[in-house]
Design an enzyme around this catalytic site. Structure first.
Site, PDB file in Angstrom:
ATOM      1  N   ASP A  34       0.850  -1.194   0.000  1.00 41.27           N
ATOM      2  CA  ASP A  34       0.000   0.000   0.000  1.00 41.27           C
ATOM      3  C   ASP A  34       0.886   1.245   0.000  1.00 41.27           C
ATOM      4  OD1 ASP A  34      -3.241   0.368   0.941  1.00 41.27           O
ATOM      5  OD2 ASP A  34      -1.941   2.138   0.985  1.00 41.27           O
ATOM      6  N   GLU A  85      -7.065   4.739  -6.994  1.00 42.40           N
ATOM      7  CA  GLU A  85      -7.744   5.986  -6.641  1.00 42.40           C
ATOM      8  C   GLU A  85      -9.217   5.719  -6.912  1.00 42.40           C
ATOM      9  OE1 GLU A  85      -6.685   8.706  -5.303  1.00 42.40           O
ATOM     10  OE2 GLU A  85      -4.544   8.256  -5.340  1.00 42.40           O
ATOM     11  N   THR A 131     -15.014  -2.173 -10.671  1.00 43.93           N
ATOM     12  CA  THR A 131     -16.240  -1.471 -10.281  1.00 43.93           C
ATOM     13  C   THR A 131     -17.347  -1.626 -11.325  1.00 43.93           C
ATOM     14  OG1 THR A 131     -17.145   0.760  -9.976  1.00 43.93           O
ATOM     15  CG2 THR A 131     -15.199   0.599 -11.339  1.00 43.93           C
ATOM     16  N   ASP A 132     -18.585  -1.512 -10.881  1.00 34.23           N
ATOM     17  CA  ASP A 132     -19.708  -1.536 -11.841  1.00 34.23           C
ATOM     18  C   ASP A 132     -19.789  -0.237 -12.651  1.00 34.23           C
ATOM     19  OD1 ASP A 132     -20.623   0.201  -9.865  1.00 34.23           O
ATOM     20  OD2 ASP A 132     -22.526  -0.832  -9.531  1.00 34.23           O
ATOM     21  N   GLU A 133     -19.030   0.784 -12.244  1.00 35.30           N
ATOM     22  CA  GLU A 133     -19.128   2.074 -12.956  1.00 35.30           C
ATOM     23  C   GLU A 133     -18.586   1.985 -14.386  1.00 35.30           C
ATOM     24  OE1 GLU A 133     -18.085   5.582 -10.830  1.00 35.30           O
ATOM     25  OE2 GLU A 133     -19.014   4.871  -8.988  1.00 35.30           O
ATOM     26  N   TYR A 157     -12.701   8.629 -13.379  1.00 29.89           N
ATOM     27  CA  TYR A 157     -12.478   7.457 -12.519  1.00 29.89           C
ATOM     28  C   TYR A 157     -12.870   6.168 -13.246  1.00 29.89           C
ATOM     29  CZ  TYR A 157     -13.727   3.790  -9.234  1.00 29.89           C
ATOM     30  OH  TYR A 157     -13.860   2.568  -8.627  1.00 29.89           O
ATOM     31  N   SER A 158     -14.106   6.130 -13.766  1.00 28.11           N
ATOM     32  CA  SER A 158     -14.549   4.865 -14.371  1.00 28.11           C
ATOM     33  C   SER A 158     -13.784   4.579 -15.658  1.00 28.11           C
ATOM     34  CB  SER A 158     -16.065   4.843 -14.588  1.00 28.11           C
ATOM     35  OG  SER A 158     -16.499   5.943 -15.331  1.00 28.11           O
ATOM     36  N   LYS A 161     -10.678   2.833 -14.547  1.00 28.76           N
ATOM     37  CA  LYS A 161     -10.926   1.438 -14.128  1.00 28.76           C
ATOM     38  C   LYS A 161     -11.262   0.575 -15.353  1.00 28.76           C
ATOM     39  CE  LYS A 161     -10.972  -0.140 -10.476  1.00 28.76           C
ATOM     40  NZ  LYS A 161      -9.866  -0.742  -9.685  1.00 28.76           N
ATOM     41  N   ASN A 186     -21.576  -0.230  -5.045  1.00 26.90           N
ATOM     42  CA  ASN A 186     -21.118   0.624  -3.931  1.00 26.90           C
ATOM     43  C   ASN A 186     -21.004  -0.169  -2.632  1.00 26.90           C
ATOM     44  OD1 ASN A 186     -22.227   2.520  -5.945  1.00 26.90           O
ATOM     45  ND2 ASN A 186     -21.764   4.040  -4.384  1.00 26.90           N
ATOM     46  N   ASN A 187     -19.874  -0.023  -1.976  1.00 25.10           N
ATOM     47  CA  ASN A 187     -19.669  -0.666  -0.671  1.00 25.10           C
ATOM     48  C   ASN A 187     -19.937   0.337   0.450  1.00 25.10           C
ATOM     49  OD1 ASN A 187     -17.085  -3.194  -0.891  1.00 25.10           O
ATOM     50  ND2 ASN A 187     -18.601  -2.637  -2.410  1.00 25.10           N
ATOM     51  N   ASN A 256     -30.422   8.213  -3.614  1.00 22.89           N
ATOM     52  CA  ASN A 256     -29.569   8.860  -2.609  1.00 22.89           C
ATOM     53  C   ASN A 256     -30.375   9.545  -1.507  1.00 22.89           C
ATOM     54  OD1 ASN A 256     -27.287   8.064  -3.987  1.00 22.89           O
ATOM     55  ND2 ASN A 256     -27.052  10.004  -5.077  1.00 22.89           N
ATOM     56  N   ARG A 288     -22.871  16.729  -9.239  1.00 22.35           N
ATOM     57  CA  ARG A 288     -21.577  16.248  -9.735  1.00 22.35           C
ATOM     58  C   ARG A 288     -21.597  16.341 -11.272  1.00 22.35           C
ATOM     59  NH1 ARG A 288     -20.270  10.182  -7.964  1.00 22.35           N
ATOM     60  NH2 ARG A 288     -19.260  11.167  -6.188  1.00 22.35           N
TER      61      ARG A 288
HETATM   62  C1  LIG Z   1     -19.934  12.166  -1.590  1.00 19.87           C
HETATM   63  C2  LIG Z   1     -21.350  12.456  -1.986  1.00 19.87           C
HETATM   64  C3  LIG Z   1     -21.983  11.683  -2.920  1.00 19.87           C
HETATM   65  N1  LIG Z   1     -23.267  11.968  -3.302  1.00 19.87           N
HETATM   66  C4  LIG Z   1     -23.916  11.067  -4.282  1.00 19.87           C
HETATM   67  C5  LIG Z   1     -23.124  10.766  -5.538  1.00 19.87           C
HETATM   68  C6  LIG Z   1     -23.551   9.336  -5.862  1.00 19.87           C
HETATM   69  O1  LIG Z   1     -24.758   9.356  -6.615  1.00 19.87           O
HETATM   70  C7  LIG Z   1     -23.826   8.711  -4.519  1.00 19.87           C
HETATM   71  C8  LIG Z   1     -22.653   7.896  -3.975  1.00 19.87           C
HETATM   72  O2  LIG Z   1     -21.499   8.691  -4.112  1.00 19.87           O
HETATM   73  P1  LIG Z   1     -20.070   8.146  -3.695  1.00 19.87           P
HETATM   74  O3  LIG Z   1     -20.134   7.682  -2.282  1.00 19.87           O
HETATM   75  O4  LIG Z   1     -19.080   9.197  -4.019  1.00 19.87           O
HETATM   76  O5  LIG Z   1     -19.892   6.848  -4.599  1.00 19.87           O
HETATM   77  P2  LIG Z   1     -19.999   6.621  -6.207  1.00 19.87           P
HETATM   78  O6  LIG Z   1     -19.673   7.854  -6.933  1.00 19.87           O
HETATM   79  O7  LIG Z   1     -21.313   5.989  -6.474  1.00 19.87           O
HETATM   80  O8  LIG Z   1     -18.812   5.573  -6.384  1.00 19.87           O
HETATM   81  C9  LIG Z   1     -18.569   4.537  -5.419  1.00 19.87           C
HETATM   82  O9  LIG Z   1     -19.058   3.310  -5.882  1.00 19.87           O
HETATM   83  C10 LIG Z   1     -18.385   2.725  -6.984  1.00 19.87           C
HETATM   84  C11 LIG Z   1     -19.098   1.443  -7.318  1.00 19.87           C
HETATM   85  O10 LIG Z   1     -20.319   1.741  -7.911  1.00 19.87           O
HETATM   86  C12 LIG Z   1     -16.916   2.563  -6.678  1.00 19.87           C
HETATM   87  O11 LIG Z   1     -16.239   2.058  -7.793  1.00 19.87           O
HETATM   88  C13 LIG Z   1     -16.306   3.917  -6.285  1.00 19.87           C
HETATM   89  O12 LIG Z   1     -14.951   3.783  -5.959  1.00 19.87           O
HETATM   90  C14 LIG Z   1     -17.079   4.461  -5.111  1.00 19.87           C
HETATM   91  O13 LIG Z   1     -16.591   5.728  -4.774  1.00 19.87           O
HETATM   92  O14 LIG Z   1     -24.069   9.793  -3.631  1.00 19.87           O
HETATM   93  C15 LIG Z   1     -23.973  13.024  -2.744  1.00 19.87           C
HETATM   94  O15 LIG Z   1     -25.144  13.251  -3.088  1.00 19.87           O
HETATM   95  N2  LIG Z   1     -23.333  13.796  -1.829  1.00 19.87           N
HETATM   96  C16 LIG Z   1     -22.049  13.576  -1.420  1.00 19.87           C
HETATM   97  O16 LIG Z   1     -21.516  14.331  -0.587  1.00 19.87           O
END
Ligand SMILES: Cc1cn([C@H]2C[C@H](O)[C@@H](COP(=O)(O)OP(=O)(O)O[C@H]3O[C@H](CO)[C@@H](O)[C@H](O)[C@H]3O)O2)c(=O)[nH]c1=O
Length: 351
Positions: A34, A85, A131-133, A157-158, A161, A186-187, A256, A288
């Site tokens: 790491d 990342e 990832t599924d992305e 990012y995607s 990957k 998503n985990n 969300n 986003r």
């Molecule tokens: C951080 C954050 C995120 N969000 C939204 C964006 C997404 O629709 C959802 C989840 O965001 P995140 O937690 O950043 O995860 P997401 O972009 O889906 O990606 C995750 O899930 C992926 C698998 O699907 C992984 O490959 C990624 O590494 C991991 O970060 O929530 C918000 O609405 N507010 C926030 O502050």
């Protein structure tokens, strides 16, 4: 003794995989490589760090001579490659960091394995955790990503990957390397770095800060408890067919905004606050860029062919996660000091 290299083992998902392998397989020597970036944290592994079958190595996959030398020294039997990342928002402001670690780092690792194994692949295995992305986004509620869905990465990012997945498959095809890939949804769970939705919301609720919901909160994600992902990785590492891809997910889709409201209600109960208190912190913020609408993963292949299934219902997993964060406020305070603050001061204007 089999030697297994786990990359990114100090990160969120990686640390759960390291713990599972170190404790379940005393006959394996587990090497955790790491770089210890902002998201890598050896505090995630204090419970197993003194186990005789565990070795930590600090290093950067982008440094090819270092990776070559490590491989030549140990001639690993297996690689489970999680180092990456992983945060979409960061990839929007700094795509090159994702190209370097996720693409160049993966190719360096493939080269090191190829050059050390020299075509002698007996008992060897290169497992890429993805990832599924990579599949893009879904609009029709009836659609799911399957292992044959065409790649359509839409964020830096995607894209990084997807590129690394392609390299892994290309090395499988061209050099006949023994590769296998999984693409997971998503985990969430213990040790999740609080830049991702669930731990960020927990952190902000604890600190009475706004809960930033992107856009209208209508985006949909499929959520899986991290320990179930680690169990799936164990299953695929040992039973997965070489050359195959397996999708991993929880059949557990949440909008969300609904998820954030559920989390607020769990937090209110746990903190002894009146129902509705945390929800008042919800703040809609600029969306986003290029925000994928919906991810939904069809995990039937791994379930039917390899017999894996999630062990937890989402509500139970979410409660366990909240309990873990409430019991580990020191961990949370440590990872949210220093640069973390700086990142959040600038991220909204950068998006
Ligand atoms: C951080 C954050 C995120 N969000 C939204 C964006 C997404 O629709 C959802 C989840 O965001 P995140 O937690 O950043 O995860 P997401 O972009 O889906 O990606 C995750 O899930 C992926 C698998 O699907 C992984 O490959 C990624 O590494 C991991 O970060 O929530 C918000 O609405 N507010 C926030 O502050």
């Amino acid at each position: 003794m089999k030697k297994i290299l786990i990359t990114g083992g100090a990160g969120f998902i990686g640390s759960h995989v390291v713990r599972l392998f170190v404790t379940k397989y005393p006959e394996y020597q587990i090497f955790n490589l790491d770089k210890l970036t902002y998201a890598g944290n050896l505090a995630n592994l204090t419970d197993i760090e003194n186990q005789p079958n565990y070795t930590f190595v600090k290093g950067d996959l982008v440094d090819a001579p270092f990776v070559d030398a490590l491989f030549a020294e140990h001639n690993f039997d297996g690689v489970i490659h999680l180092a990456a990342e992983s945060h979409v928002d960061r990839s929007i402001t700094d795509p090159m960091a994702f190209v370097l670690t996720n693409v160049v780092g993966t190719v360096n690792l493939l080269n090191a394995a190829k050059n050390t194994w020299k075509g002698n692949y007996d008992g060897k295995r290169f497992y890429h955790v993805s990832t599924d992305e990579v599949y893009g986004e879904l609009h029709n509620p009836e659609d799911f990503f399957t292992e044959t869905t065409a790649y359509d990465p839409r964020s830096p990012y995607s894209a990084s990957k997807a590129s690394s997945d392609h390299f892994v498959r290309a090395y499988g095809n061209t050099y006949k390397m023994p590769v296998v890939i999984t693409n997971c949804s998503n985990n969430y769970g213990p040790n999740h770095f609080p830049e991702k939705l669930i731990p960020l919301m927990i952190h902000n609720i604890l600190n009475n800060k706004p809960l930033p919901v992107y856009g209208k909160g209508e985006n949909v994600r499929d959520w899986l408890f991290v320990i179930d992902h680690a169990r799936a990785i164990d299953t695929v590492y040992h039973k997965g067919v070489l050359g195959e891809t397996y999708n991993i997910g929880g059949f557990n889709e949440w909008k969300n905004i609904d998820l954030v409201k559920l989390l607020c209600s769990v937090m209110d109960k746990k903190l002894g606050r009146a129902e509705g208190t945390s929800e008042q912190l919800i703040t809609y913020v600029t969306d986003r860029a290029g925000h994928d609408l919906r991810y939904a993963i069809d995990a039937n292949k791994i379930m039917k062919e390899l017999g894996w299934e999630p062990s937890l219902q989402f509500e139970e997993g979410l409660e366990k996660t909240v309990d873990w964060f409430l019991a580990n406020t020191e961990w949370l305070d440590n990872v949210t000091s220093g640069n973390y603050q700086k990142y959040y001061e600038t991220m909204y204007e950068n998006r």
